[in-house]
Design a protein around this motif. Structure first.
Motif, PDB file in Angstrom:
ATOM      1  N   LEU A 113      -8.507 -11.493   6.027  1.00 26.92           N
ATOM      2  CA  LEU A 113      -7.692 -10.739   5.067  1.00 26.92           C
ATOM      3  C   LEU A 113      -7.111  -9.506   5.752  1.00 26.92           C
ATOM      4  CD1 LEU A 113     -10.092 -10.823   1.995  1.00 26.92           C
ATOM      5  CD2 LEU A 113      -8.012 -12.148   2.287  1.00 26.92           C
ATOM      6  N   PRO A 114      -5.963  -9.643   6.397  1.00 25.27           N
ATOM      7  CA  PRO A 114      -5.405  -8.495   7.126  1.00 25.27           C
ATOM      8  C   PRO A 114      -4.666  -7.515   6.210  1.00 25.27           C
ATOM      9  CG  PRO A 114      -3.995 -10.397   7.404  1.00 25.27           C
ATOM     10  CD  PRO A 114      -5.170 -10.849   6.576  1.00 25.27           C
ATOM     11  N   PHE A 115      -5.345  -7.089   5.136  1.00 26.23           N
ATOM     12  CA  PHE A 115      -4.750  -6.156   4.190  1.00 26.23           C
ATOM     13  C   PHE A 115      -5.348  -4.781   4.393  1.00 26.23           C
ATOM     14  CE2 PHE A 115      -5.095 -10.129   1.496  1.00 26.23           C
ATOM     15  CZ  PHE A 115      -3.785 -10.523   1.692  1.00 26.23           C
ATOM     16  N   ASP A 116      -4.526  -3.775   4.145  1.00 26.48           N
ATOM     17  CA  ASP A 116      -5.051  -2.428   4.016  1.00 26.48           C
ATOM     18  C   ASP A 116      -5.361  -2.256   2.535  1.00 26.48           C
ATOM     19  OD1 ASP A 116      -5.710   0.216   4.030  1.00 26.48           O
ATOM     20  OD2 ASP A 116      -3.812   0.925   4.861  1.00 26.48           O
ATOM     21  N   PHE A 117      -6.641  -2.149   2.219  1.00 28.97           N
ATOM     22  CA  PHE A 117      -7.045  -2.132   0.816  1.00 28.97           C
ATOM     23  C   PHE A 117      -6.568  -0.882   0.092  1.00 28.97           C
ATOM     24  CE2 PHE A 117     -10.135  -5.214   2.556  1.00 28.97           C
ATOM     25  CZ  PHE A 117      -9.842  -6.273   1.720  1.00 28.97           C
ATOM     26  N   LYS A 118      -6.273   0.187   0.831  1.00 20.27           N
ATOM     27  CA  LYS A 118      -5.720   1.384   0.174  1.00 20.27           C
ATOM     28  C   LYS A 118      -4.296   1.106  -0.300  1.00 20.27           C
ATOM     29  CE  LYS A 118      -8.187   4.096   3.432  1.00 20.27           C
ATOM     30  NZ  LYS A 118      -7.915   3.444   4.651  1.00 20.27           N
ATOM     31  N   ILE A 119      -3.528   0.378   0.480  1.00 25.25           N
ATOM     32  CA  ILE A 119      -2.169   0.012   0.069  1.00 25.25           C
ATOM     33  C   ILE A 119      -2.223  -0.973  -1.096  1.00 25.25           C
ATOM     34  CG2 ILE A 119      -0.063  -1.176   0.823  1.00 25.25           C
ATOM     35  CD1 ILE A 119      -0.500   0.110   3.569  1.00 25.25           C
TER      36      ILE A 119
END
Length: 141
Positions: A65-71
């Motif tokens: 999951l290459p997500f920035d969880f803050k974004i």
């Protein structure tokens, strides 16, 4: 430090986390007519992601999951706020949602709600916040 072999844990986690996420999606979509919705579905999805984090490591989870969880949190909050204030454009009270019935090719007569967009926003916010907290705790140790 001795490296352990977690093949059984990782194999079971891969299968179980998939089933947990499917159950979370069921709860998400059942939330209009039964208990559930974006908040509960996101908590269960986050639990599946934490299970993956425990079985593997943070680098593997970031590769999956290459997500920035803050974004993700900011995008979900923006989606929820825009959906909630959308009713004001039509002279309706804040958080008023619209729905109508449509005949869809495979599903037949189905009701579609604008509340789904609000719930998707809540879903993204809860996953983003919980995963940011878990990653912060994990990185500090």
């Amino acid at each position: 430090m001795k490296k352990t072999n977690d093949v059984i844990l990782q194999t079971v986690t891969s299968v179980i986390s998939f089933m947990i996420i499917l159950f979370a999606l069921h709860l998400f979509f059942a939330g209009h007519y039964e208990p559930g919705g974006g908040f509960v579905g996101a908590l269960i999805t986050s639990a599946a992601l934490v299970l993956l984090l425990l079985a593997y490591d943070i680098k593997t989870l970031k590769a999956i999951l290459p997500f920035d969880f803050k974004i993700m949190t900011a995008a979900g909050l923006l989606m929820s706020v825009l959906t909630a204030t959308g009713a004001l454009l039509f002279n309706k009270p804040f958080l008023t949602h619209a729905f109508d019935y449509f005949t869809l090719p495979i599903l037949g007569k189905t009701s579609l709600h604008t509340a789904v967009f609000f719930e998707i926003g809540v879903y993204l916010v809860v996953i983003g916040v919980t995963m940011t907290i878990i990653q912060t705790i994990g990185e500090s140790e």
